[in-house]
Design an enzyme around this catalytic site. Structure first.
Site, PDB file in Angstrom:
ATOM      1  N   LYS A  87      14.549 108.030 -27.225  1.00  0.00           N
ATOM      2  CA  LYS A  87      13.908 109.204 -27.800  1.00  0.00           C
ATOM      3  C   LYS A  87      14.825 110.423 -27.884  1.00  0.00           C
ATOM      4  O   LYS A  87      14.730 111.215 -28.823  1.00  0.00           O
ATOM      5  CB  LYS A  87      12.631 109.533 -27.028  1.00  0.00           C
ATOM      6  CG  LYS A  87      11.569 108.434 -27.168  1.00  0.00           C
ATOM      7  CD  LYS A  87      10.267 108.807 -26.504  1.00  0.00           C
ATOM      8  CE  LYS A  87       9.225 107.712 -26.710  1.00  0.00           C
ATOM      9  NZ  LYS A  87       7.903 108.063 -26.145  1.00  0.00           N
TER      10      LYS A  87
ATOM     11  N   THR B  72      11.039 104.008 -28.953  1.00  0.00           N
ATOM     12  CA  THR B  72      10.494 104.047 -27.612  1.00  0.00           C
ATOM     13  C   THR B  72      11.649 104.135 -26.634  1.00  0.00           C
ATOM     14  O   THR B  72      12.798 104.302 -27.031  1.00  0.00           O
ATOM     15  CB  THR B  72       9.582 102.818 -27.367  1.00  0.00           C
ATOM     16  OG1 THR B  72       8.940 102.954 -26.111  1.00  0.00           O
ATOM     17  CG2 THR B  72      10.363 101.519 -27.419  1.00  0.00           C
TER      18      THR B  72
ATOM     19  N   ARG C 254       9.874 112.383  -8.383  1.00  0.00           N
ATOM     20  CA  ARG C 254      10.551 111.925  -7.181  1.00  0.00           C
ATOM     21  C   ARG C 254      11.877 112.654  -6.985  1.00  0.00           C
ATOM     22  O   ARG C 254      12.295 112.875  -5.856  1.00  0.00           O
ATOM     23  CB  ARG C 254      10.788 110.408  -7.263  1.00  0.00           C
ATOM     24  CG  ARG C 254       9.500 109.609  -7.287  1.00  0.00           C
ATOM     25  CD  ARG C 254       9.769 108.105  -7.234  1.00  0.00           C
ATOM     26  NE  ARG C 254       8.521 107.362  -7.345  1.00  0.00           N
ATOM     27  CZ  ARG C 254       7.696 107.104  -6.339  1.00  0.00           C
ATOM     28  NH1 ARG C 254       7.985 107.553  -5.131  1.00  0.00           N
ATOM     29  NH2 ARG C 254       6.586 106.413  -6.521  1.00  0.00           N
TER      30      ARG C 254
ATOM     31  N   GLY D  34      11.200 111.183 -20.937  1.00  0.00           N
ATOM     32  CA  GLY D  34      10.920 111.579 -22.308  1.00  0.00           C
ATOM     33  C   GLY D  34       9.450 111.763 -22.610  1.00  0.00           C
ATOM     34  O   GLY D  34       9.064 112.684 -23.343  1.00  0.00           O
TER      35      GLY D  34
END
Length: 294
Positions: A75, A71, A170, A148
């Site tokens: 990744k 996680t 953003r 990811g």
């Protein structure tokens, strides 16, 4: 890949790695699967690991290790460490799965992608679409975020038959970093600034991959398109303001918990060699763990 007959029935290990990781429900899911499949002695744990620490961690794993779930923020690093990788992991540029091969090398895969496709189709998106289906108008898909998980979302969009994807971030740099992924997947990427995000909700599916709280400001601004589907990669806290807004407007909502289970099924099968993961046992264990956490 190992077959079920080649996989020992005991003394094997797997884990989920990331930072932070204490909150992870992956051990609950996989250990329930091991028990249901009769894999005595198999165990699955959570290991806190920063990106800089992953190479040494992997190098130090003994032959009893069958695989790792990865996680954030691991990744991209996981893909770089692998000797071989699946086409979808290569195209997305990220891997959430490392599988130990008989020769001791590591194979990378991204089970988030088929997991997303599965849960979105279950929610009603693109049931008759796809790369090999009868040609229809391609679905309009919007992805919130540029990390990811957004890369996996682009790959899922391609699998669902999209030809173009709107990406809302953003930072303009985040959208630019997704450019090579879109090219590899044959997608046209349409970038939208976060200030204009509400205009990107006129789509068949909205996939939010942003961190906790990042999209909360949109909940009161967006107008939901009837018939669309909303996917939110988060599951704690739940519901997110956007998920609550979607539900209020009768939009089907898919949560990060749905994806967590869907992507774990393929991981389980690759780690163990069992041809079909015990889905119901794993789903039940996940539901009980979520209920215990309140």
């Amino acid at each position: 890949m190992q077959s079920q007959d080649e996989t020992p029935s005991s003394g094997r290990k797997a884990a989920v790695c990331g930072k932070p990781i204490a909150h992870s429900l992956s051990p609950v899911i996989h250990n329930a699967g091991f028990a249901a499949a009769g894999l005595t002695g198999w165990s699955y744990e959570a290991i806190e690991c920063a990106e800089s620490e992953l190479p040494d961690l992997v190098a130090g794993l003994g032959p009893e290790w069958a695989g790792l779930s990865l996680t954030m923020p691991l990744k991209e690093a996981g893909l770089r460490l692998a000797t071989s990788a699946s086409p979808v992991a290569i195209a997305a540029g990220v891997a959430n799965t490392l599988v130990r091969q008989p020769d001791g090398s590591w194979h990378a895969d991204n089970t988030d992608v088929p997991g997303m496709v599965h849960v979105l189709r279950e929610a009603g998106l693109g049931l008759s679409r796809g790369r090999h289906a009868v040609k229809e108008a391609p679905p309009r898909i919007t992805v919130l975020g540029g990390g990811g998980t957004a890369r996996a979302a682009l790959a899922a969009a391609a699998e669902l038959g999209a030809e173009a994807v709107t990406v809302v971030t953003r930072r303009p740099e985040a959208r630019e970093e997704l450019g090579p992924v879109a090219v590899a997947l044959g997608l046209t990427l349409n970038g939208v600034a976060w200030a204009d995000a509400e205009g990107a909700f006129d789509a068949e599916a909205i996939l939010s991959t942003v961190p906790k709280g990042a999209a909360d400001d949109l909940a009161e601004r967006v107008v939901w398109r009837p018939g669309s589907v909303y996917f939110d990669a988060l599951y704690d806290p739940w519901p997110t303001p956007l998920a609550a807004s979607a539900t209020k407007h009768d939009i089907p909502v898919v949560s990060g918990l749905d994806l967590l289970l869907a992507q774990a099924l393929s991981q389980f099968e690759q780690f163990t060699g069992v041809p079909e993961a015990p889905q119901e046992a794993m789903r039940t264990a996940l539901g009980e763990a979520v209920a215990e956490r309140g």
